[in-house]
Design an enzyme around this catalytic site. Structure first.
Site, PDB file in Angstrom:
ATOM      1  N   PRO A 157       0.615  -3.147   3.634  1.00  0.00           N
ATOM      2  CG  PRO A 157       0.684  -1.200   2.319  1.00  0.00           C
ATOM      3  CD  PRO A 157       1.540  -2.337   2.813  1.00  0.00           C
ATOM      4  CD1 TRP A 158      -5.378  -2.001   4.014  1.00  0.00           C
ATOM      5  CD2 TRP A 158      -5.863  -0.969   2.095  1.00  0.00           C
ATOM      6  NE1 TRP A 158      -5.738  -0.703   4.312  1.00  0.00           N
ATOM      7  CE2 TRP A 158      -6.038  -0.052   3.147  1.00  0.00           C
ATOM      8  CE3 TRP A 158      -6.115  -0.536   0.787  1.00  0.00           C
ATOM      9  CZ2 TRP A 158      -6.448   1.270   2.953  1.00  0.00           C
ATOM     10  CZ3 TRP A 158      -6.524   0.781   0.578  1.00  0.00           C
ATOM     11  CH2 TRP A 158      -6.681   1.667   1.657  1.00  0.00           C
ATOM     12  CE  LYS A 182      -0.535  -8.100   9.957  1.00  0.00           C
ATOM     13  NZ  LYS A 182      -1.859  -7.753   9.367  1.00  0.00           N
ATOM     14  N   PRO A 183       0.695  -9.976   5.949  1.00  0.00           N
ATOM     15  CG  PRO A 183       0.039 -11.547   4.357  1.00  0.00           C
ATOM     16  CD  PRO A 183       0.526 -11.428   5.776  1.00  0.00           C
ATOM     17  CD  GLU A 185      -5.740  -6.224   9.387  1.00  0.00           C
ATOM     18  OE1 GLU A 185      -4.635  -6.151   8.790  1.00  0.00           O
ATOM     19  OE2 GLU A 185      -5.919  -5.739  10.513  1.00  0.00           O
ATOM     20  CB  ALA A 238      -1.879   6.194  13.493  1.00  0.00           C
ATOM     21  CD  GLU A 257       5.745   4.252   1.475  1.00  0.00           C
ATOM     22  OE1 GLU A 257       5.002   5.094   2.052  1.00  0.00           O
ATOM     23  OE2 GLU A 257       5.407   3.613   0.475  1.00  0.00           O
ATOM     24  CG  LEU A 258       5.109   5.950   8.066  1.00  0.00           C
ATOM     25  CD1 LEU A 258       5.419   6.796   9.279  1.00  0.00           C
ATOM     26  CD2 LEU A 258       4.506   4.616   8.458  1.00  0.00           C
ATOM     27  CB  CYS A 291       1.855   5.758   0.089  1.00  0.00           C
ATOM     28  SG  CYS A 291       2.917   4.998  -1.115  1.00  0.00           S
ATOM     29  CD  GLU A 389      -1.911   8.622   3.537  1.00  0.00           C
ATOM     30  OE1 GLU A 389      -1.828   7.941   4.568  1.00  0.00           O
ATOM     31  OE2 GLU A 389      -1.101   8.531   2.595  1.00  0.00           O
ATOM     32  CE  LYS A 459       7.960  18.258   6.248  1.00  0.00           C
ATOM     33  NZ  LYS A 459       7.456  19.205   5.219  1.00  0.00           N
TER      34      LYS A 459
HETATM   35  P1  NAI Z   1      -2.717   0.401   9.000  1.00  0.00           P
HETATM   36  O1  NAI Z   1      -1.484   1.204   9.092  1.00  0.00           O
HETATM   37  O2  NAI Z   1      -3.505   0.144  10.233  1.00  0.00           O
HETATM   38  O3  NAI Z   1      -2.363  -1.050   8.388  1.00  0.00           O
HETATM   39  C1  NAI Z   1      -1.205  -1.354   7.643  1.00  0.00           C
HETATM   40  C2  NAI Z   1      -0.626  -2.677   8.133  1.00  0.00           C
HETATM   41  O4  NAI Z   1      -0.241  -2.544   9.485  1.00  0.00           O
HETATM   42  C3  NAI Z   1      -1.607  -3.852   8.091  1.00  0.00           C
HETATM   43  O5  NAI Z   1      -0.905  -5.032   7.762  1.00  0.00           O
HETATM   44  C4  NAI Z   1      -2.088  -3.931   9.525  1.00  0.00           C
HETATM   45  O6  NAI Z   1      -2.533  -5.212   9.887  1.00  0.00           O
HETATM   46  C5  NAI Z   1      -0.829  -3.569  10.281  1.00  0.00           C
HETATM   47  N1  NAI Z   1      -1.051  -3.046  11.631  1.00  0.00           N
HETATM   48  C6  NAI Z   1      -2.120  -2.337  12.089  1.00  0.00           C
HETATM   49  N2  NAI Z   1      -1.955  -2.041  13.390  1.00  0.00           N
HETATM   50  C7  NAI Z   1      -0.768  -2.560  13.770  1.00  0.00           C
HETATM   51  C8  NAI Z   1      -0.043  -2.563  14.995  1.00  0.00           C
HETATM   52  N3  NAI Z   1      -0.520  -1.995  16.092  1.00  0.00           N
HETATM   53  N4  NAI Z   1       1.163  -3.180  15.031  1.00  0.00           N
HETATM   54  C9  NAI Z   1       1.662  -3.752  13.922  1.00  0.00           C
HETATM   55  N5  NAI Z   1       1.023  -3.787  12.733  1.00  0.00           N
HETATM   56  C10 NAI Z   1      -0.178  -3.194  12.659  1.00  0.00           C
HETATM   57  O7  NAI Z   1      -3.631   1.041   7.890  1.00  0.00           O
HETATM   58  P2  NAI Z   1      -5.219   0.963   7.717  1.00  0.00           P
HETATM   59  O8  NAI Z   1      -5.895   0.998   9.043  1.00  0.00           O
HETATM   60  O9  NAI Z   1      -5.524  -0.161   6.826  1.00  0.00           O
HETATM   61  O10 NAI Z   1      -5.484   2.327   6.947  1.00  0.00           O
HETATM   62  C11 NAI Z   1      -5.525   3.545   7.664  1.00  0.00           C
HETATM   63  C12 NAI Z   1      -4.894   4.663   6.892  1.00  0.00           C
HETATM   64  O11 NAI Z   1      -3.517   4.378   6.752  1.00  0.00           O
HETATM   65  C13 NAI Z   1      -5.370   4.851   5.466  1.00  0.00           C
HETATM   66  O12 NAI Z   1      -6.527   5.606   5.406  1.00  0.00           O
HETATM   67  C14 NAI Z   1      -4.191   5.547   4.867  1.00  0.00           C
HETATM   68  O13 NAI Z   1      -4.245   6.920   5.157  1.00  0.00           O
HETATM   69  C15 NAI Z   1      -3.001   4.937   5.573  1.00  0.00           C
HETATM   70  N6  NAI Z   1      -2.338   3.894   4.772  1.00  0.00           N
HETATM   71  C16 NAI Z   1      -1.169   4.193   4.160  1.00  0.00           C
HETATM   72  C17 NAI Z   1      -0.558   3.273   3.336  1.00  0.00           C
HETATM   73  C18 NAI Z   1       0.718   3.574   2.615  1.00  0.00           C
HETATM   74  O14 NAI Z   1       0.956   3.010   1.570  1.00  0.00           O
HETATM   75  N7  NAI Z   1       1.590   4.373   3.154  1.00  0.00           N
HETATM   76  C19 NAI Z   1      -1.166   1.963   3.082  1.00  0.00           C
HETATM   77  C20 NAI Z   1      -2.371   1.713   3.835  1.00  0.00           C
HETATM   78  C21 NAI Z   1      -2.932   2.667   4.628  1.00  0.00           C
END
Ligand code: NAI
Ligand code: MG
Length: 493
Positions: A157-158, A182-183, A185, A238, A257-258, A291, A389, A459
């Site tokens: 993630p970012w 895959k960083p 984007e 998701a 790790e969600l 997170c 979240e 969970k």
């Molecule tokens: P995301 O889960 O969509 O993105 C995280 C990573 O997954 C990125 O590298 C993205 O390119 C990749 N990704 C996205 N869709 C994918 C797919 N279908 N298959 C494989 N890889 C995929 O998170 P996003 O959209 O940036 O943020 C949405 C929410 O996610 C945030 O509001 C937050 O609640 C949560 N989040 C949780 C994180 C944590 O550290 N657990 C980190 C970032 C976001």
């Protein structure tokens, strides 16, 4: 406000098989500074063809070439060399991370220091992987060999870009795996700078490949790729669910790790000043894009009104500002998308609860995805702002009656990443520690994270653990070997 000289806008290609290569379709996408909303770089926009190239390079490097011949000592030395490069370039990396994420420079410096520490830790651990000898009831030697899982796909993630890369790459390299990273984007820049030192650190071509692009395209292609053995993912629940479904087709190992909706629990007997500080730090560090954010602040009724007031007073002093300024305590959110998402929750929160402070965009900034530190109180644990979240600087303060009530509310969530409790009573503290269904518990603190200790959730916060020896385990297979020492024939037939 000072405006430091702007660095040149660079274009970064993918790093595949030790080479810098453009995306097969020749496309790039822009990367922004969220404090100015300006484009600061362009990065290769990969499709499945690029992921395929990287996965094949990783496969070939795992199956043959220099990597399978390395010793654990060799891999440990490589990791120390990488750590050395990180330390040498710490100011540059911290500034780049700061510009790209919007996090305060002081936090970015801390993160990059942690990146180096992570490579050092796994450098030291590489040659401490050992098997077992089992006392089987036969004239035989029964033992285990620990072997690398193979090609690891790593999707990050970012919010802590290079640190999340380190948490995944360092144990994978220590184990002898090869990687396709895959960083996110939004924030690929520090990983691409990092890639430029891999060859010099002794990483053979194909061992670490970095492919950039949209999650739904390049991330999804990596998860589906038949030559990838494992996916390690940090991100949204998701996407975690999509990954598990897609990985089923090739029966990949998956670690996830969600995020969470972690409770930060305050009892009346807690150290007052430390508690008020801890409530704010728990949820506002890194703009709340954490997170393990303590986004549900549970407060004992006896101190509840005073505590909300004290949090609010102190929150007024949080300095929002340009991320590169050293006294900035909170920068903008990472992207327009995240700003919009958090803003939607602010509107939901204003209907669901009372607002103590914040609730919108600070008026002082013309540009940038800034959001005020926001405290909602009188929140019911069934409210959306207590269940979902938000991933921004938004605290939901929830009152509780007594200890059993606190435990019930704390565990009433689909998530289970982390939790914290503040009290001077050690018996109470340990009762809470044992009753919380979460992977990480802090007592009288929230957020300290060290490479030596395991990180991961219960969970719907995912499964598998990162960091420490647990993080290395996830990149190892266990092979059972039986050596017959009995010279007489089996004599069965
Ligand atoms: P995301 O889960 O969509 O993105 C995280 C990573 O997954 C990125 O590298 C993205 O390119 C990749 N990704 C996205 N869709 C994918 C797919 N279908 N298959 C494989 N890889 C995929 O998170 P996003 O959209 O940036 O943020 C949405 C929410 O996610 C945030 O509001 C937050 O609640 C949560 N989040 C949780 C994180 C944590 O550290 N657990 C980190 C970032 C976001
Ligand atoms: Mg997404």
């Amino acid at each position: 406000m000072s405006s430091p000289a702007k660095p040149a806008v660079k274009t970064y290609q993918n790093y595949i098989n030790g080479q810098w290569v453009p995306a097969a379709n020749g496309e790039t996408f822009p990367v922004y500074d969220p404090s100015t909303e300006e484009v600061i770089a362009h990065v290769a926009s990969s499709s499945a063809a690029d992921v395929d190239k990287a996965a094949k390079a990783a496969r070939a490097a795992f199956d043959s070439g220099a990597w399978p011949a390395t010793t654990a000592q060799d891999r440990g030395r490589i990791l120390f060399k990488i750590a050395g490069k990180i330390r040498q370039n710490l100011p540059m990396l911290a500034e780049l991370e700061c510009r790209n994420t919007g996090k305060p420079i002081v936090e970015a410096e801390y993160d990059i220091g942690d990146v180096a520490t992570c490579f050092e830790y796994y450098g030291g651990l590489a040659n401490k992987v050992t098997g077992n000898v089992m006392p089987v009831p036969a004239n035989a030697l029964s033992f285990t060999l620990r072997e690398p899982v193979g090609v690891a796909g790593q999707i990050i993630p970012w919010n802590y870009p290079l640190l999340m890369a380190a948490w995944k790459l360092a144990p994978a390299i220590a184990a002898g795996c090869t990687c396709v990273l895959k960083p996110a984007e939004q924030t690929p820049l520090t990983a691409m700078e990092f890639a430029s030192w891999l060859e010099e650190a002794g990483v053979p071509p194909g061992v670490v490949n970095i492919v950039n692009g949209a999650g739904e395209i390049s991330g999804a292609a990596l998860v589906a790729h038949p030559q990838v053995d494992k996916i390690a993912f940090t991100g949204s629940a998701a996407v975690g669910k999509l990954i598990v479904k897609s990985a089923a087709d090739t029966l990949k190992r998956v670690t996830l790790e969600l995020g969470g909706k972690s409770p930060n629990i305050f009892f009346a007997d807690a150290d007052w000043e430390a508690a008020v500080d801890g409530a704010l730090f728990g949820v506002f560090i890194n703009q709340g894009e954490v997170c393990s954010a303590g986004s549900r602040v549970l407060v004992e009724k006896k101190i509840y009104p005073k505590f909300v007031e004290a949090m609010t007073e102190k929150a007024k002093r949080i300095k929002l500002g340009p991320p590169l300024e050293r006294d900035t305590k909170m920068g903008p959110l990472v992207s327009k998308e995240q700003y919009d998402r958090v803003s939607t929750y602010l509107e939901v929160g204003k209907k669901e609860a009372k607002t103590a402070i914040g609730g919108g965009r600070p008026k002082t900034f013309e540009k940038g995805y800034y959001v005020e530190p926001t405290i909602f109180y009188d929140v019911d644990n069934s409210a959306r702002i207590a269940r979902e979240e938000i991933f921004g600087p938004v605290a939901s303060v929830i009152p509780f009656e007594h200890e059993a009530d606190a435990i019930r509310i704390a565990n009433d969530t689909p998530y289970g990443l982390a939790g914290a409790v503040w009290t001077r009573d050690i018996y109470k503290a340990f009762r809470i520690v044992k009753s919380m269904r979460a992977g990480i518990i802090w007592v009288n603190h929230m957020q300290p994270t060290y490479v030596e200790a395991p990180w991961g959730g219960y969970k719907q916060s995912g499964f598998g653990r990162e960091l420490g020896p647990w993080g290395l385990e996830e990149y190892l297979e266990t092979k059972q070997v039986f050596v017959n020492l009995d010279e007489t024939p089996i004599g069965w037939y």
